[in-house]
Design a protein around this motif. Structure first.
Motif, PDB file in Angstrom:
ATOM      1  N   SER A  49       0.823  -1.208   0.000  1.00  0.00           N
ATOM      2  CA  SER A  49       0.000   0.000   0.000  1.00  0.00           C
ATOM      3  C   SER A  49       0.856   1.255   0.000  1.00  0.00           C
ATOM      4  CB  SER A  49      -0.949   0.004   1.206  1.00  0.00           C
ATOM      5  OG  SER A  49      -0.233  -0.050   2.423  1.00  0.00           O
ATOM      6  N   SER A  50       2.008   1.202   0.662  1.00  0.00           N
ATOM      7  CA  SER A  50       2.922   2.342   0.619  1.00  0.00           C
ATOM      8  C   SER A  50       3.421   2.577  -0.804  1.00  0.00           C
ATOM      9  CB  SER A  50       4.109   2.105   1.564  1.00  0.00           C
ATOM     10  OG  SER A  50       5.003   3.199   1.537  1.00  0.00           O
ATOM     11  N   THR A  51       3.709   1.497  -1.521  1.00  0.00           N
ATOM     12  CA  THR A  51       4.157   1.616  -2.909  1.00  0.00           C
ATOM     13  C   THR A  51       3.031   2.130  -3.798  1.00  0.00           C
ATOM     14  OG1 THR A  51       5.680  -0.238  -2.529  1.00  0.00           O
ATOM     15  CG2 THR A  51       5.280   0.404  -4.816  1.00  0.00           C
ATOM     16  N   VAL A  52       1.812   1.668  -3.576  1.00  0.00           N
ATOM     17  CA  VAL A  52       0.658   2.177  -4.321  1.00  0.00           C
ATOM     18  C   VAL A  52       0.550   3.693  -4.161  1.00  0.00           C
ATOM     19  CG1 VAL A  52      -1.871   2.225  -4.392  1.00  0.00           C
ATOM     20  CG2 VAL A  52      -0.666   0.036  -4.347  1.00  0.00           C
ATOM     21  N   ASN A  53       0.749   4.173  -2.941  1.00  0.00           N
ATOM     22  CA  ASN A  53       0.708   5.613  -2.691  1.00  0.00           C
ATOM     23  C   ASN A  53       1.788   6.362  -3.449  1.00  0.00           C
ATOM     24  OD1 ASN A  53      -1.254   6.806  -0.514  1.00  0.00           O
ATOM     25  ND2 ASN A  53      -0.767   4.739   0.187  1.00  0.00           N
ATOM     26  N   GLU A  54       2.945   5.732  -3.632  1.00  0.00           N
ATOM     27  CA  GLU A  54       4.029   6.362  -4.383  1.00  0.00           C
ATOM     28  C   GLU A  54       3.753   6.352  -5.891  1.00  0.00           C
ATOM     29  OE1 GLU A  54       6.597   7.984  -3.059  1.00  0.00           O
ATOM     30  OE2 GLU A  54       5.841   7.518  -1.043  1.00  0.00           O
ATOM     31  N   LEU A  76      -7.527   0.415   2.306  1.00  0.00           N
ATOM     32  CA  LEU A  76      -6.715   1.075   1.285  1.00  0.00           C
ATOM     33  C   LEU A  76      -7.578   2.010   0.447  1.00  0.00           C
ATOM     34  CD1 LEU A  76      -4.092   1.398  -0.372  1.00  0.00           C
ATOM     35  CD2 LEU A  76      -4.812  -0.589  -1.721  1.00  0.00           C
ATOM     36  N   VAL A  77      -8.729   1.543   0.004  1.00  0.00           N
ATOM     37  CA  VAL A  77      -9.613   2.371  -0.812  1.00  0.00           C
ATOM     38  C   VAL A  77     -10.059   3.609  -0.027  1.00  0.00           C
ATOM     39  CG1 VAL A  77     -11.853   2.476  -1.969  1.00  0.00           C
ATOM     40  CG2 VAL A  77     -10.410   0.453  -2.223  1.00  0.00           C
ATOM     41  N   ARG A  78     -10.480   3.404   1.223  1.00  0.00           N
ATOM     42  CA  ARG A  78     -10.932   4.541   2.031  1.00  0.00           C
ATOM     43  C   ARG A  78      -9.823   5.564   2.228  1.00  0.00           C
ATOM     44  NH1 ARG A  78     -13.438   0.098   5.967  1.00  0.00           N
ATOM     45  NH2 ARG A  78     -15.501  -0.134   5.024  1.00  0.00           N
ATOM     46  N   SER A  79      -8.610   5.061   2.451  1.00  0.00           N
ATOM     47  CA  SER A  79      -7.484   5.959   2.649  1.00  0.00           C
ATOM     48  C   SER A  79      -7.177   6.758   1.389  1.00  0.00           C
ATOM     49  CB  SER A  79      -6.252   5.150   3.077  1.00  0.00           C
ATOM     50  OG  SER A  79      -5.119   5.986   3.201  1.00  0.00           O
ATOM     51  N   LEU A  80      -7.172   6.092   0.244  1.00  0.00           N
ATOM     52  CA  LEU A  80      -6.870   6.774  -1.011  1.00  0.00           C
ATOM     53  C   LEU A  80      -7.969   7.768  -1.381  1.00  0.00           C
ATOM     54  CD1 LEU A  80      -5.497   3.793  -3.151  1.00  0.00           C
ATOM     55  CD2 LEU A  80      -4.183   5.530  -1.922  1.00  0.00           C
ATOM     56  N   ARG A  81      -9.223   7.384  -1.174  1.00  0.00           N
ATOM     57  CA  ARG A  81     -10.334   8.265  -1.508  1.00  0.00           C
ATOM     58  C   ARG A  81     -10.418   9.471  -0.572  1.00  0.00           C
ATOM     59  NH1 ARG A  81     -11.750   7.115  -6.680  1.00  0.00           N
ATOM     60  NH2 ARG A  81     -12.272   4.913  -6.962  1.00  0.00           N
ATOM     61  N   SER A  82      -9.861   9.327   0.643  1.00  0.00           N
ATOM     62  CA  SER A  82      -9.936  10.404   1.630  1.00  0.00           C
ATOM     63  C   SER A  82      -8.733  11.332   1.595  1.00  0.00           C
ATOM     64  CB  SER A  82     -10.055   9.802   3.041  1.00  0.00           C
ATOM     65  OG  SER A  82     -11.185   8.960   3.145  1.00  0.00           O
ATOM     66  N   ALA A  83      -7.756  11.027   0.746  1.00  0.00           N
ATOM     67  CA  ALA A  83      -6.532  11.828   0.702  1.00  0.00           C
ATOM     68  C   ALA A  83      -6.820  13.233   0.191  1.00  0.00           C
ATOM     69  CB  ALA A  83      -5.502  11.141  -0.196  1.00  0.00           C
ATOM     70  N   GLY A 247       8.046   2.185   0.414  1.00  0.00           N
ATOM     71  CA  GLY A 247       7.368   2.410  -0.856  1.00  0.00           C
ATOM     72  C   GLY A 247       8.263   3.063  -1.890  1.00  0.00           C
ATOM     73  N   GLN A 248       9.082   4.019  -1.452  1.00  0.00           N
ATOM     74  CA  GLN A 248       9.997   4.689  -2.380  1.00  0.00           C
ATOM     75  C   GLN A 248      11.049   3.719  -2.915  1.00  0.00           C
ATOM     76  OE1 GLN A 248      11.398   7.967   0.064  1.00  0.00           O
ATOM     77  NE2 GLN A 248      10.009   9.394  -0.963  1.00  0.00           N
ATOM     78  N   LEU A 249      11.572   2.861  -2.056  1.00  0.00           N
ATOM     79  CA  LEU A 249      12.579   1.897  -2.492  1.00  0.00           C
ATOM     80  C   LEU A 249      11.999   0.953  -3.536  1.00  0.00           C
ATOM     81  CD1 LEU A 249      15.035   0.025  -0.125  1.00  0.00           C
ATOM     82  CD2 LEU A 249      14.038  -1.078  -2.102  1.00  0.00           C
ATOM     83  N   CYS A 250      10.776   0.456  -3.278  1.00  0.00           N
ATOM     84  CA  CYS A 250      10.151  -0.456  -4.233  1.00  0.00           C
ATOM     85  C   CYS A 250       9.813   0.258  -5.541  1.00  0.00           C
ATOM     86  CB  CYS A 250       8.898  -1.077  -3.627  1.00  0.00           C
ATOM     87  SG  CYS A 250       9.248  -2.236  -2.279  1.00  0.00           S
ATOM     88  N   LEU A 251       9.392   1.514  -5.452  1.00  0.00           N
ATOM     89  CA  LEU A 251       9.129   2.291  -6.657  1.00  0.00           C
ATOM     90  C   LEU A 251      10.386   2.412  -7.506  1.00  0.00           C
ATOM     91  CD1 LEU A 251       7.132   4.228  -8.220  1.00  0.00           C
ATOM     92  CD2 LEU A 251       8.221   6.078  -6.909  1.00  0.00           C
ATOM     93  N   LEU A 252      11.505   2.739  -6.882  1.00  0.00           N
ATOM     94  CA  LEU A 252      12.768   2.870  -7.613  1.00  0.00           C
ATOM     95  C   LEU A 252      13.196   1.551  -8.229  1.00  0.00           C
ATOM     96  CD1 LEU A 252      14.562   5.171  -5.036  1.00  0.00           C
ATOM     97  CD2 LEU A 252      14.231   5.758  -7.444  1.00  0.00           C
TER      98      LEU A 252
END
Length: 410
Positions: A49-54, A76-83, A247-252
């Protein structure tokens, strides 16, 4: 949030270790992800979920998140929709699927193609190797289903980038969990197993994620809320990264690392390895309590109310004597070498192929036979250890079965 505030107690950092690499590679990441189609497997957990956010700020045209845990998917959905910032993804979906199931295979075949497939599905705790049945499930999730996913991707002609997260415990593994993730690396990089899959494959090993779901550090907060003693092993050092850093490490690694490379943090063990006891004490002090040390579990459990009344909290210190645990972690196995990939805070480990080019195919055949036999007779951890040794012979000596597991402790 408490987790964000306390992460620095474990990592020793306020700013992300990987922020400069994200900045320097931003254009490359944007070119890769903008208007792309992304599938994230196991994406409702802490790291996924941290990577999804990135990923979201780069506006992929499709983002599909698969995870068996439907409660965490909902969160996860609630968190993303509430951002604060709107989610600008035309096709965003979450699905409660087992990534080894027929339903998952049907979904991938019918809803693709994808430019990126990121796999975070794992049984990742040493605690889970307590018996043969739990270890079988670990091997199924970490190894067999990984091989099955690769078969699915080969079948649909996937030609994008495939990333699957590993762990620092895969370097010179001493636990069955770490060994299963080391074998997972062989499954995803072995030339024989990925033959016909024309894509870029990368992975990452990294530190414990501070206050992630199921982690020991998260348990400190749970124990405080429930008026229970905090527990930590003595003489045990670990590396830590924050949730955002994971999340940043996995994104990279997923978007910029070269083929057949494992990305690892460039951390100095002299300064970055942290005593677990020190972290526990810091968390207690950050919550307004002085730690009071105990070595007896019953005494620690009975002392919470009286210690709390005088501004103290029981800290149960336990020896490192459970099966598979080791006193410190590392990112690079014996025989491997690190390479400079042009990052500031990351190094690469080029995959080191097994000398026997056919061993992984035989390994998977033997594992499937063992699973078939397990339906009619019990399979022991000793047999599973011997199976791992086909791919990782050193594991026969590095793994120490003590007869003690973490479910026998606070």
């Amino acid at each position: 949030m408490v987790q964000k505030d306390l992460s620095a107690l474990a990592t020793g950092r306020v700013q992300s270790l990987f922020q400069s690499d994200i900045k320097s590679r931003y254009d490359e990441i944007a070119r890769a992800l903008t208007n792309s189609r992304v599938l994230v497997v196991g994406g409702a957990g802490s790291i996924g979920s941290s990577t999804v956010n990135e990923i979201l700020p780069f506006k992929p045209v499709a983002l599909h998140v698969v995870d068996q845990n439907e409660n965490e998917l909902a969160e996860l959905v609630r968190s993303l929709r509430s951002a604060e910032l709107p989610m600008e993804v035309g096709d965003f979906r979450t699905l409660p699927l087992d990534y080894g199931s027929p339903a998952f295979r049907a979904f991938v075949r019918n809803e693709g193609p994808y430019d990126f497939v990121l796999n975070f599905a794992a049984i990742k705790h040493v605690r889970s190797e307590k018996d043969g049945y739990s270890t079988l499930q670990m091997f199924d999730t970490n190894i067999l289903k990984q091989a099955g996913l690769i078969d699915v991707l080969r079948g649909i002609g996937f030609s994008g980038r495939y990333f699957s997260v590993s762990t620092d415990k895969a370097a010179n593994p001493t636990s069955l969990m770490g060994a299963s993730k080391r074998v997972m690396e062989h499954v995803m990089f072995d030339a024989g197993l990925v033959d016909g899959l024309d894509c870029t494959i990368t992975s990452a090993r990294f530190a414990n994620v501070a206050f992630s779901n199921g982690s020991l550090l998260q348990s400190f907060e749970h124990r405080l809320k429930k008026d229970q003693p905090v527990a930590a092993p003595t003489d045990t050092k670990r590396y830590f990264v924050s949730l955002k850093e994971s999340g940043q490490l996995c994104l990279l690694a997923a978007t910029t690392a070269p083929h057949r490379h494992i990305v690892v943090p460039d951390l100095d063990p002299k300064t970055a390895l942290v005593e677990m006891q020190d972290v526990a004490e810091s968390v207690l002090k950050a919550n307004g309590y002085e730690p009071k040390h105990y070595t007896n579990e019953a005494q620690a459990c009975a002392a919470v109310s009286t210690d709390k009344a005088i501004g103290q909290w029981p800290l149960l210190l336990t020896p490192l004597s459970t099966s598979g645990e080791k006193p410190y972690e590392e990112f690079i196995s014996d025989g491997e070498t690190s390479v400079d990939l042009g990052y500031e805070a990351l190094l690469g480990v080029q995959y080191l192929p097994l000398e026997d080019t056919g061993i992984m195919s035989r390994f998977l055949t033997d594992m499937r036979r063992l699973f078939e036999r397990a339906e009619t007779e019990a399979v022991s951890k000793k047999e599973l250890k011997a199976l791992i040794a086909l791919a990782e012979p050193a594991f026969l000596d590095s793994h120490n079965e003590t007869g003690s597991n973490l479910d026998q402790r606070v």
